[in-house]
Design an enzyme around this catalytic site. Structure first.
Site, mmCIF file in Angstrom:
data_model
loop_
_atom_site.group_PDB
_atom_site.id
_atom_site.type_symbol
_atom_site.label_atom_id
_atom_site.label_comp_id
_atom_site.label_asym_id
_atom_site.label_seq_id
_atom_site.Cartn_x
_atom_site.Cartn_y
_atom_site.Cartn_z
ATOM 1 N N LYS A 13 0.867 -1.172 0.000
ATOM 2 C CA LYS A 13 0.000 0.000 0.000
ATOM 3 C C LYS A 13 0.907 1.225 0.000
ATOM 4 O O LYS A 13 1.627 1.482 0.964
ATOM 5 C CB LYS A 13 -0.912 0.001 1.231
ATOM 6 C CG LYS A 13 -1.875 1.176 1.291
ATOM 7 C CD LYS A 13 -2.940 1.087 0.217
ATOM 8 C CE LYS A 13 -3.949 2.235 0.343
ATOM 9 N NZ LYS A 13 -5.025 2.148 -0.667
ATOM 10 N N GLY A 69 -3.059 1.436 -5.138
ATOM 11 C CA GLY A 69 -3.028 2.891 -5.095
ATOM 12 C C GLY A 69 -4.030 3.457 -4.112
ATOM 13 O O GLY A 69 -4.639 2.737 -3.312
ATOM 14 N N GLY A 93 -7.378 5.939 -4.260
ATOM 15 C CA GLY A 93 -8.291 6.632 -5.165
ATOM 16 C C GLY A 93 -8.020 6.259 -6.608
ATOM 17 O O GLY A 93 -7.764 5.100 -6.937
ATOM 18 N N SER A 136 -17.685 -4.222 -7.325
ATOM 19 C CA SER A 136 -18.847 -4.530 -6.489
ATOM 20 C C SER A 136 -20.050 -4.769 -7.405
ATOM 21 O O SER A 136 -20.766 -3.832 -7.763
ATOM 22 C CB SER A 136 -19.122 -3.371 -5.517
ATOM 23 O OG SER A 136 -20.224 -3.654 -4.686
#
Length: 238
Positions: A37, A110, A112, A171
């Site tokens: 991250k 990343g 955003g 999603s």
């Protein structure tokens, strides 16, 4: 594909759960996995971040986080407001390269979208991907509005000479509406990038064992899974 960069078309599109699904599927295929991250924002020092969430869902992955800032803002802004050093693209690339020397697959998540700034000089995840010569997986939304931002993201990748490895819907809703069903067909057409998976809405709420068992069914063979785009399109889009 020792390093795969994972970006989104924006915030809250499911990047972390897709990263976890890719990690779980790679682990099931017998590959060693690290998750990096680059910049974690909006999380206190004592709270688990996105990399820890990936490990919770996916299992035995190596996790690394380069910087953490308390406010839920773009990394450059969050670093400035916290009076802390920003993350630079070359630092992301160097950390990923080190992890790649010891793992079969490194996933770089990343913050955003692709061009969210890491530092005051305008460094972005795209710059880190260029330094790594790494393909970029784009996580996108299912519904209305996704065609525009997904095409813009893939165009930007190509304009920088980067490889958009594929799209994953982060999603996929149960009982998807008209726009989402149409987008299953339209996303690959408008972007020229294959759809490589669809993670069901609420997947992060599954018990970790259930998540790991199900993840390969959400992703295409290029990501070590068994998901079939044609079958999905026929079932969902008609």
């Amino acid at each position: 594909m020792p390093v795969l960069v994972i970006t989104g078309t924006g915030t809250e599109v499911g990047k972390t759960v897709v990263t976890a699904a890719v990690a779980a599927t790679a682990l099931a295929a017998g590959r060693s996995v690290a998750v990096l991250k680059a910049a974690q924002t909006g999380v206190r020092p004592d709270e688990p971040g996105d990399a820890e969430e990936v490990a919770r869902l996916a299992g035995a992955v190596t996790t690394a986080e380069l910087a953490r800032y308390p406010e839920p803002l773009a990394p450059a802004t969050a670093a400035r407001r916290a009076d802390r050093a920003p993350v630079r693209p070359h630092e992301v690339a160097e950390a990923a390269a080190k992890l790649a020397a010891e793992h079969d697959l490194v996933l770089v998540e990343g913050a955003g979208g692709l061009l969210v700034r890491f530092d005051g000089d305008g460094g972005t995840l795209a710059d880190a991907a260029a330094l790594l010569s790494a393909p970029v997986l784009v996580v996108t939304a299912a519904g209305l509005g996704t065609l525009n931002v997904t095409e813009l993201t893939t165009r930007e990748l190509r304009s920088r000479g980067l490889d958009p490895a594929g799209l994953v819907i982060g999603s996929w809703p149960a009982g998807a509406g008209l726009a989402a069903r149409c987008n299953v067909r339209d996303l690959p057409e408008v972007t020229g990038v294959p759809l490589l998976g669809a993670v069901p809405a609420g997947a992060a709420g599954l018990p970790p064992a259930g998540f790991r068992a199900s993840a390969p069914r959400w992703l295409a063979p290029r990501l070590d899974g068994t998901w079939d785009a044609a079958v999905f399109r026929e079932r969902e889009a008609g």
